[in-house]
Write a protein that holds these residues in place. Structure first.
Motif, PDB file in Angstrom:
ATOM      1  N   GLY A 137       0.805  -1.207   0.000  1.00  0.00           N
ATOM      2  CA  GLY A 137       0.000   0.000   0.000  1.00  0.00           C
ATOM      3  C   GLY A 137       0.838   1.257   0.000  1.00  0.00           C
ATOM      4  N   ILE A 138       0.224   2.325   0.478  1.00  0.00           N
ATOM      5  CA  ILE A 138       0.826   3.646   0.399  1.00  0.00           C
ATOM      6  C   ILE A 138       2.087   3.733   1.254  1.00  0.00           C
ATOM      7  CG2 ILE A 138      -0.581   4.607   2.265  1.00  0.00           C
ATOM      8  CD1 ILE A 138       0.253   6.393  -1.048  1.00  0.00           C
ATOM      9  N   PRO A 142       7.328  10.384   0.987  1.00  0.00           N
ATOM     10  CA  PRO A 142       6.574  11.250   0.076  1.00  0.00           C
ATOM     11  C   PRO A 142       6.972  11.097  -1.388  1.00  0.00           C
ATOM     12  CG  PRO A 142       7.264  12.473   2.019  1.00  0.00           C
ATOM     13  CD  PRO A 142       7.960  11.147   2.083  1.00  0.00           C
ATOM     14  N   LYS A 143       8.241  10.823  -1.651  1.00  0.00           N
ATOM     15  CA  LYS A 143       8.683  10.664  -3.040  1.00  0.00           C
ATOM     16  C   LYS A 143       8.056   9.428  -3.674  1.00  0.00           C
ATOM     17  CE  LYS A 143      13.149  12.962  -2.414  1.00  0.00           C
ATOM     18  NZ  LYS A 143      14.634  12.805  -2.473  1.00  0.00           N
ATOM     19  N   VAL A 144       7.956   8.351  -2.881  1.00  0.00           N
ATOM     20  CA  VAL A 144       7.351   7.119  -3.392  1.00  0.00           C
ATOM     21  C   VAL A 144       5.834   7.271  -3.485  1.00  0.00           C
ATOM     22  CG1 VAL A 144       7.026   4.645  -2.991  1.00  0.00           C
ATOM     23  CG2 VAL A 144       9.230   5.712  -2.469  1.00  0.00           C
ATOM     24  N   SER A 145       5.220   7.824  -2.450  1.00  0.00           N
ATOM     25  CA  SER A 145       3.756   7.960  -2.453  1.00  0.00           C
ATOM     26  C   SER A 145       3.274   8.890  -3.571  1.00  0.00           C
ATOM     27  CB  SER A 145       3.265   8.465  -1.099  1.00  0.00           C
ATOM     28  OG  SER A 145       3.772   9.755  -0.814  1.00  0.00           O
ATOM     29  N   LYS A 146       4.108   9.857  -3.946  1.00  0.00           N
ATOM     30  CA  LYS A 146       3.748  10.737  -5.062  1.00  0.00           C
ATOM     31  C   LYS A 146       3.603   9.926  -6.345  1.00  0.00           C
ATOM     32  CE  LYS A 146       5.278  14.944  -7.440  1.00  0.00           C
ATOM     33  NZ  LYS A 146       6.321  16.020  -7.463  1.00  0.00           N
ATOM     34  N   TRP A 147       4.546   9.010  -6.569  1.00  0.00           N
ATOM     35  CA  TRP A 147       4.469   8.144  -7.740  1.00  0.00           C
ATOM     36  C   TRP A 147       3.323   7.149  -7.628  1.00  0.00           C
ATOM     37  CZ3 TRP A 147       6.073   8.554 -12.438  1.00  0.00           C
ATOM     38  CH2 TRP A 147       7.166   9.377 -12.730  1.00  0.00           C
ATOM     39  N   GLN A 148       3.054   6.675  -6.414  1.00  0.00           N
ATOM     40  CA  GLN A 148       1.940   5.752  -6.230  1.00  0.00           C
ATOM     41  C   GLN A 148       0.615   6.408  -6.613  1.00  0.00           C
ATOM     42  OE1 GLN A 148       2.919   4.753  -2.091  1.00  0.00           O
ATOM     43  NE2 GLN A 148       3.087   2.608  -2.725  1.00  0.00           N
ATOM     44  N   ASN A 149       0.431   7.651  -6.217  1.00  0.00           N
ATOM     45  CA  ASN A 149      -0.797   8.357  -6.574  1.00  0.00           C
ATOM     46  C   ASN A 149      -0.891   8.607  -8.072  1.00  0.00           C
ATOM     47  OD1 ASN A 149      -2.492   9.173  -4.121  1.00  0.00           O
ATOM     48  ND2 ASN A 149      -0.436   9.677  -3.420  1.00  0.00           N
ATOM     49  N   ARG A 183       4.473  -4.443  11.178  1.00  0.00           N
ATOM     50  CA  ARG A 183       5.785  -4.070  10.648  1.00  0.00           C
ATOM     51  C   ARG A 183       5.598  -3.592   9.219  1.00  0.00           C
ATOM     52  NH1 ARG A 183      10.270  -6.310   7.864  1.00  0.00           N
ATOM     53  NH2 ARG A 183       9.264  -8.360   7.615  1.00  0.00           N
ATOM     54  N   LYS A 184       6.199  -2.458   8.915  1.00  0.00           N
ATOM     55  CA  LYS A 184       6.125  -1.904   7.576  1.00  0.00           C
ATOM     56  C   LYS A 184       7.529  -1.801   6.989  1.00  0.00           C
ATOM     57  CE  LYS A 184       1.931   0.894   8.249  1.00  0.00           C
ATOM     58  NZ  LYS A 184       1.340   2.243   8.082  1.00  0.00           N
ATOM     59  N   GLY A 185       7.626  -1.995   5.685  1.00  0.00           N
ATOM     60  CA  GLY A 185       8.913  -1.881   5.031  1.00  0.00           C
ATOM     61  C   GLY A 185       8.811  -2.286   3.578  1.00  0.00           C
ATOM     62  N   TYR A 186       9.915  -2.118   2.870  1.00  0.00           N
ATOM     63  CA  TYR A 186       9.938  -2.447   1.453  1.00  0.00           C
ATOM     64  C   TYR A 186      10.288  -3.906   1.239  1.00  0.00           C
ATOM     65  CZ  TYR A 186       9.593   2.514   0.464  1.00  0.00           C
ATOM     66  OH  TYR A 186       9.145   3.805   0.395  1.00  0.00           O
ATOM     67  N   GLY A 187       9.483  -4.551   0.416  1.00  0.00           N
ATOM     68  CA  GLY A 187       9.735  -5.920   0.014  1.00  0.00           C
ATOM     69  C   GLY A 187      10.379  -5.949  -1.352  1.00  0.00           C
ATOM     70  N   PRO A 188      10.318  -7.100  -2.025  1.00  0.00           N
ATOM     71  CA  PRO A 188      10.931  -7.214  -3.344  1.00  0.00           C
ATOM     72  C   PRO A 188      10.160  -6.435  -4.395  1.00  0.00           C
ATOM     73  CG  PRO A 188       9.719  -9.203  -2.800  1.00  0.00           C
ATOM     74  CD  PRO A 188       9.723  -8.365  -1.564  1.00  0.00           C
ATOM     75  N   GLY A 189      10.877  -5.871  -5.349  1.00  0.00           N
ATOM     76  CA  GLY A 189      10.228  -5.191  -6.452  1.00  0.00           C
ATOM     77  C   GLY A 189      10.358  -3.679  -6.386  1.00  0.00           C
ATOM     78  N   PRO A 190       9.898  -2.995  -7.426  1.00  0.00           N
ATOM     79  CA  PRO A 190       9.937  -1.533  -7.464  1.00  0.00           C
ATOM     80  C   PRO A 190       9.168  -0.929  -6.294  1.00  0.00           C
ATOM     81  CG  PRO A 190       9.416  -2.431  -9.622  1.00  0.00           C
ATOM     82  CD  PRO A 190       9.349  -3.572  -8.662  1.00  0.00           C
ATOM     83  N   ARG A 191       9.674   0.143  -5.745  1.00  0.00           N
ATOM     84  CA  ARG A 191       9.122   0.686  -4.504  1.00  0.00           C
ATOM     85  C   ARG A 191       7.652   1.089  -4.556  1.00  0.00           C
ATOM     86  NH1 ARG A 191      13.470   3.538  -0.525  1.00  0.00           N
ATOM     87  NH2 ARG A 191      14.662   1.607  -0.173  1.00  0.00           N
ATOM     88  N   PRO A 192       7.130   1.626  -5.651  1.00  0.00           N
ATOM     89  CA  PRO A 192       5.702   1.952  -5.641  1.00  0.00           C
ATOM     90  C   PRO A 192       4.802   0.737  -5.416  1.00  0.00           C
ATOM     91  CG  PRO A 192       6.791   3.134  -7.404  1.00  0.00           C
ATOM     92  CD  PRO A 192       7.792   2.159  -6.860  1.00  0.00           C
ATOM     93  N   TRP A 193       5.312  -0.462  -5.730  1.00  0.00           N
ATOM     94  CA  TRP A 193       4.516  -1.688  -5.597  1.00  0.00           C
ATOM     95  C   TRP A 193       4.919  -2.532  -4.390  1.00  0.00           C
ATOM     96  CZ3 TRP A 193       5.803   0.419 -10.253  1.00  0.00           C
ATOM     97  CH2 TRP A 193       4.753   0.630 -11.155  1.00  0.00           C
TER      98      TRP A 193
END
Length: 208
Positions: A137-138, A142-149, A183-193
């Motif tokens: 999710g979101i 802010p740099k990543v969430s901007k691309w997510q939106n 727990r929140k964090g980045y998993g595998p793959g491009p950051r927006p996903w």
């Protein structure tokens, strides 16, 4: 549904989400599951290999005919008694307080009405039962969430309604669950996903 959604998309999701790179996240999400469990958005059965021995039986909800067929291989490799159902999470065909625990992985991002699904899960869980979840999710960046939106409208069209901008933990809390671990964090793959939330939430007991 169309050929893309019914025949191509379930295969693409099975390939992407079945990657071994998700192993540690799925292990964390399923840790502590026990008794009679319900899983919504079962897909092709990517979680089957991670069910703990304490799981006595599992009801798996998956409305896609193709995804249920693809799950056959995974089901052959587990000793857990799994009953497949074509029901949707918004209308679970089981009595209230029927399950000890629930599991949802990469579900709340896609369902049209996540609050309806969570309300149904609260209903079918025993008081004091737990919801185990792994969702993307979101992002808090802010740099990543901007691309997510920016990407979200395209994502919903190409990925069967999947959203990049939902906050799973907030949705779960808003539905009346008490989030007990997160727990929140980045998993595998491009950051927006790949901004993940993994944890557990309690279905609270009624006040005396």
């Amino acid at each position: 549904m169309g050929y893309y959604n019914s025949a191509l998309l379930p295969r693409a999701i099975a390939l992407a989400c079945g990657s071994r790179h998700f192993s540690s996240w799925r292990t964390e999400a399923t840790q502590g599951l026990a008794g009679r469990v319900i899983e919504v958005g079962f897909g092709s059965g990517a979680n089957v290999a991670y069910y703990p021995d304490a799981v006595d039986s599992l009801v798996a909800l998956e409305p896609s005919d193709l995804a249920r067929r693809l799950a056959g291989r995974a089901l052959k490799r587990t000793s857990v008694k799994v009953a497949l159902s074509a029901a949707v999470g918004e209308k679970i065909p089981f009595d209230s307080a029927s399950f000890d625990a629930a599991l949802a992985t990469f579900v709340l991002c896609t369902v049209a009405d996540p609050q309806a699904v969570l309300s149904e899960l609260r209903r079918v869980l025993v008081p004091g039962g737990t919801l185990h979840f792994l969702e993307h999710g979101i992002s808090g960046d802010p740099k990543v969430s901007k691309w997510q939106n920016r990407l979200d409208p395209l994502e919903t069209r190409l990925a069967g309604g999947c959203h990049l901008t939902r906050d799973a933990a907030s949705l779960i809390s808003d539905a009346g669950f008490q989030v007990t671990s997160l727990r929140k964090g980045y998993g595998p793959g491009p950051r927006p996903w790949s901004y993940f939330s993994v944890g557990t939430a309690l279905n609270p007991r009624p006040a005396p």
